[in-house]
Write an enzyme that holds these catalytic residues in place. Structure first.
Site, mmCIF file in Angstrom:
data_model
loop_
_atom_site.group_PDB
_atom_site.id
_atom_site.type_symbol
_atom_site.label_atom_id
_atom_site.label_comp_id
_atom_site.label_asym_id
_atom_site.label_seq_id
_atom_site.Cartn_x
_atom_site.Cartn_y
_atom_site.Cartn_z
ATOM 1 N N PRO A 103 0.799 -1.234 0.000
ATOM 2 C CA PRO A 103 0.000 0.000 0.000
ATOM 3 C C PRO A 103 0.831 1.284 0.000
ATOM 4 C CG PRO A 103 -0.961 -1.598 1.487
ATOM 5 C CD PRO A 103 0.349 -2.177 1.036
ATOM 6 N N LYS A 104 1.918 1.319 0.788
ATOM 7 C CA LYS A 104 2.718 2.549 0.852
ATOM 8 C C LYS A 104 3.371 2.851 -0.488
ATOM 9 C CE LYS A 104 6.747 4.918 1.873
ATOM 10 N NZ LYS A 104 8.097 4.878 1.265
ATOM 11 N N VAL A 105 4.030 1.846 -1.081
ATOM 12 C CA VAL A 105 4.699 2.062 -2.361
ATOM 13 C C VAL A 105 3.679 2.347 -3.457
ATOM 14 C CG1 VAL A 105 6.132 0.969 -4.136
ATOM 15 C CG2 VAL A 105 6.726 0.725 -1.729
#
Length: 324
Positions: free
Chosen positions: A247-249
């Protein structure tokens, strides 16, 4: 040889140096030479050198551009490309009105005035940069991406110097992962000349296989040119298909690569910053911080994340959180 000097007037304040050096995973910082930031841009498929500078401490003044190319490129095309990369048409004063409405966010303005999105000119470069940045320092992933460009990107020579484009997905997917000794050990060695350059030599570590597979998928399976036309949720789910992308990337790719402002990239530090400001220092996990940020900040989520992280670094908040 086309050579011209142009002016651009941003919509609101703009800090060129702060933006370029803020660690956004769209691309490494542009070269800084003789008082200006320099880079190769592809404008309507034509290679063009751009040198850009602003007067010191004049965040509300115009920018001066130098453009060089062996092709004739219209002034409006050059301005449009630079405006897109630095988000110069975005009304930053509207963002500041939003930040000023929150007691918790208002202090970020003083530390971040003029900080803008540093958007990738090549979304594939942003995908690879974002994968490379995971659990990595800014300095290390910047160095790796620059080496990849120099080894496998196309080379262009201008009066102002030599520059490289980022390699295409087709080119990067064919780059060997390992050096010749490792290839010999696994019994899959070809001609020695095939292995003089390898992706692992760029310091990407375990991310090497992720990056090569992402290149293959971008070439064969996922049309990355259409991701920016999707709605956020569909684009997010599509980007998650790339290896090494959580999710972050994924949110980094959608914000820094495609300018989707509702993306809210959350790593452990953004999670702790959100915890400290909004949850009375009760540490919450990144998934909850991400949901909170997207709901709380809406279309400004990407910028709020960018401002919060820079504010935390410069104000001492991040250092205090590291001690806990």
């Amino acid at each position: 040889m086309m050579q011209k000097t142009l002016r651009i007037h941003p919509n609101g304040p703009f800090d060129l140096k702060l933006t370029i050096q803020s660690g956004q995973t769209s691309q490494p910082p542009w070269k800084f030479v003789n008082g200006e930031f320099q880079e190769l841009l592809m404008i309507q498929g034509k290679p063009c050198f751009i040198g850009i500078h602003q007067k010191p401490d004049d965040l509300d003044g115009p920018l001066t551009l130098r453009a060089e190319s062996k092709y004739e490129i219209e002034d409006d095309e050059i301005r449009s490309k630079v405006c897109e990369i630095f988000d110069l048409e975005h009304d930053l004063m509207e963002l500041y009105s939003f930040l000023e409405s929150s007691e918790k966010l208002q202090p970020t303005i003083g530390f971040c005035r003029g900080l803008r999105l540093f958007k990738a000119q090549d979304p594939f470069e942003c995908i690879i940069s974002s994968i490379c940045s995971a659990n990595n320092s800014i300095a290390r992933w910047n160095k790796s991406i620059l080496q990849i460009k120099e080894k496998w990107g196309d080379e262009f020579d201008f009066a102002s110097g030599e520059f490289h484009s980022f390699p295409s997905p087709e080119t990067l997917m064919k780059v060997p992962e390992h050096d010749i000794e490792e290839m010999e050990l696994c019994g899959c060695i070809g001609e020695p000349s095939d292995y003089k350059e390898n992706l692992k030599s760029c310091g990407v570590g375990y991310r090497c296989s992720y990056m090569k597979e992402a290149a293959r998928m971008a070439h064969e399976e996922i049309d990355i040119t259409k991701l920016g036309d999707m709605d956020y949720d569909n684009a997010f789910n599509e980007v998650l298909k790339f290896p090494g992308v959580g999710p972050k990337v994924a949110d980094c790719i959608l914000f820094y690569g495609y300018g989707m402002g509702q993306a809210f990239p959350v790593d452990v530090w953004i999670g702790r910053i959100i915890s400290a400001l909004y949850f009375k220092r009760e540490e919450i996990k990144p998934p909850k911080a991400r949901t909170f940020g997207m709901e709380e900040f809406g279309e400004h989520a990407g910028y709020v994340q960018l401002y919060l992280f820079h504010y935390a670094r410069k104000s001492g908040l991040l250092e205090s959180l590291k001690k806990k």
